[in-house]
Design an enzyme around this catalytic site. Structure first.
Site, PDB file in Angstrom:
ATOM      1  N   ARG A  21      13.666 -23.259-129.861  1.00  0.00           N
ATOM      2  CA  ARG A  21      14.316 -23.219-131.177  1.00  0.00           C
ATOM      3  C   ARG A  21      15.012 -24.550-131.414  1.00  0.00           C
ATOM      4  O   ARG A  21      14.368 -25.549-131.624  1.00  0.00           O
ATOM      5  CB  ARG A  21      15.296 -22.044-131.251  1.00  0.00           C
ATOM      6  CG  ARG A  21      14.619 -20.699-131.413  1.00  0.00           C
ATOM      7  CD  ARG A  21      15.550 -19.583-131.146  1.00  0.00           C
ATOM      8  NE  ARG A  21      16.166 -19.792-129.831  1.00  0.00           N
ATOM      9  CZ  ARG A  21      16.833 -18.887-129.158  1.00  0.00           C
ATOM     10  NH1 ARG A  21      17.037 -17.702-129.670  1.00  0.00           N
ATOM     11  NH2 ARG A  21      17.334 -19.154-127.973  1.00  0.00           N
TER      12      ARG A  21
ATOM     13  N   SER B 213      17.866 -12.861-129.038  1.00  0.00           N
ATOM     14  CA  SER B 213      18.172 -11.494-128.616  1.00  0.00           C
ATOM     15  C   SER B 213      19.692 -11.290-128.548  1.00  0.00           C
ATOM     16  O   SER B 213      20.195 -10.240-128.958  1.00  0.00           O
ATOM     17  CB  SER B 213      17.553 -11.209-127.248  1.00  0.00           C
ATOM     18  OG  SER B 213      16.166 -11.365-127.304  1.00  0.00           O
TER      19      SER B 213
ATOM     20  N   HIS C 291       9.960 -13.841-130.940  1.00  0.00           N
ATOM     21  CA  HIS C 291       9.041 -13.755-129.793  1.00  0.00           C
ATOM     22  C   HIS C 291       7.626 -13.404-130.279  1.00  0.00           C
ATOM     23  O   HIS C 291       6.629 -13.962-129.801  1.00  0.00           O
ATOM     24  CB  HIS C 291       9.478 -12.643-128.825  1.00  0.00           C
ATOM     25  CG  HIS C 291      10.791 -12.860-128.149  1.00  0.00           C
ATOM     26  ND1 HIS C 291      11.815 -11.935-128.158  1.00  0.00           N
ATOM     27  CD2 HIS C 291      11.255 -13.917-127.420  1.00  0.00           C
ATOM     28  CE1 HIS C 291      12.837 -12.392-127.460  1.00  0.00           C
ATOM     29  NE2 HIS C 291      12.531 -13.595-127.003  1.00  0.00           N
TER      30      HIS C 291
ATOM     31  N   LYS D 118      20.442  -9.152-113.291  1.00  0.00           N
ATOM     32  CA  LYS D 118      20.736  -9.625-114.646  1.00  0.00           C
ATOM     33  C   LYS D 118      21.229  -8.461-115.504  1.00  0.00           C
ATOM     34  O   LYS D 118      20.665  -7.372-115.475  1.00  0.00           O
ATOM     35  CB  LYS D 118      19.481 -10.269-115.254  1.00  0.00           C
ATOM     36  CG  LYS D 118      19.852 -11.192-116.385  1.00  0.00           C
ATOM     37  CD  LYS D 118      18.731 -12.121-116.766  1.00  0.00           C
ATOM     38  CE  LYS D 118      19.146 -12.850-118.036  1.00  0.00           C
ATOM     39  NZ  LYS D 118      18.152 -13.774-118.512  1.00  0.00           N
TER      40      LYS D 118
HETATM   41  O1  PNS Z   1      14.256 -14.835-121.738  1.00  0.00           O
HETATM   42  P1  PNS Z   1      14.883 -15.621-120.632  1.00  0.00           P
HETATM   43  O2  PNS Z   1      15.981 -14.814-119.970  1.00  0.00           O
HETATM   44  O3  PNS Z   1      15.331 -16.984-121.054  1.00  0.00           O
HETATM   45  O4  PNS Z   1      13.712 -15.822-119.532  1.00  0.00           O
HETATM   46  C1  PNS Z   1      13.975 -16.485-118.322  1.00  0.00           C
HETATM   47  C2  PNS Z   1      12.781 -16.362-117.367  1.00  0.00           C
HETATM   48  C3  PNS Z   1      12.413 -14.904-117.128  1.00  0.00           C
HETATM   49  C4  PNS Z   1      11.585 -17.087-117.954  1.00  0.00           C
HETATM   50  C5  PNS Z   1      13.173 -17.044-116.027  1.00  0.00           C
HETATM   51  O5  PNS Z   1      14.436 -16.591-115.633  1.00  0.00           O
HETATM   52  C6  PNS Z   1      12.192 -16.791-114.892  1.00  0.00           C
HETATM   53  O6  PNS Z   1      11.067 -17.226-114.953  1.00  0.00           O
HETATM   54  N1  PNS Z   1      12.655 -16.070-113.840  1.00  0.00           N
HETATM   55  C7  PNS Z   1      11.851 -15.735-112.681  1.00  0.00           C
HETATM   56  C8  PNS Z   1      12.290 -16.530-111.447  1.00  0.00           C
HETATM   57  C9  PNS Z   1      11.763 -17.938-111.574  1.00  0.00           C
HETATM   58  O7  PNS Z   1      10.600 -18.186-111.303  1.00  0.00           O
HETATM   59  N2  PNS Z   1      12.633 -18.878-112.029  1.00  0.00           N
HETATM   60  C10 PNS Z   1      12.242 -20.242-112.374  1.00  0.00           C
HETATM   61  C11 PNS Z   1      12.206 -21.182-111.214  1.00  0.00           C
HETATM   62  S1  PNS Z   1      13.679 -21.150-110.263  1.00  0.00           S
END
Ligand code: PNS
Length: 162
Positions: free
Chosen positions: A91, A129, A18, A42
């Site tokens: 990735r 992670s 990251h 989550k």
């Molecule tokens: O590190 P991650 O868990 O892959 O990140 C996922 C993240 C936080 C980018 C995604 O879940 C997110 O943006 N969540 C907020 C709600 C949202 O806007 N979702 C996308 C459109 S439904």
């Protein structure tokens, strides 16, 4: 006008992968907001406060990178914070489908915000992670994959002596 990008994620916990993406993102944007999703549903190992502390410590020497938490829709938060882009790391091919769906949904919701992907540096291609948490849980040495504070916190969480 400053070009601001948002780099959203769970960051449970932040990894060197990251950090690499954020550092390289600074070559494209004037400012980057690391945005931790605060989603009580989550299942995260670290609380949002712990994740905030680990990210803040990792980026303490970067005046153009700030760390925040958000809930609700990412694109709404990104607009409020005047971001022109969403930054994400990619990735292997395995990331593609999920990232593609996320990017398309975000574009559907707010067309003016662009998603920008940076390919993860080769060094971090297998760093995630989840894999790091699994290795740390069983006493695996993950020192080279995470910032020092994260290494300490993982050991504390899993009751592993340093
Ligand atoms: O590190 P991650 O868990 O892959 O990140 C996922 C993240 C936080 C980018 C995604 O879940 C997110 O943006 N969540 C907020 C709600 C949202 O806007 N979702 C996308 C459109 S439904």
């Amino acid at each position: 006008m400053k070009k601001i990008a948002i780099y959203p994620g769970s960051f449970d916990p932040v990894t060197n992968g990251h950090i690499d993406i954020a550092e390289r993102g600074l070559k494209l944007f004037d400012k980057i907001i690391m945005a931790i999703l605060n989603n009580p549903i989550k299942d995260c190992l670290f609380t949002v406060e712990e994740r905030l502390e680990m990210l803040e410590s990792s980026f303490k020497d970067y005046p153009d990178i700030t760390v925040e938490t958000f809930d609700g829709l990412l694109v709404d938060y990104a607009s409020r914070r005047k971001c022109i882009a969403i930054l994400r790391g990619m990735r292997a091919v395995s990331d593609f489908e999920y990232e593609f769906q996320l990017a398309l949904m975000n574009r559907k919701l707010k067309r003016e915000i662009q998603t920008v992907f940076l390919m993860t540096g080769l060094r971090w291609i297998f760093t995630s992670s989840s894999i790091i948490k699994e290795a740390a849980q069983f006493g695996g040495d993950i020192t080279s994959m995470v910032p020092p504070l994260v290494n300490r916190k993982l050991k504390e969480k899993f009751g592993i002596a340093s």
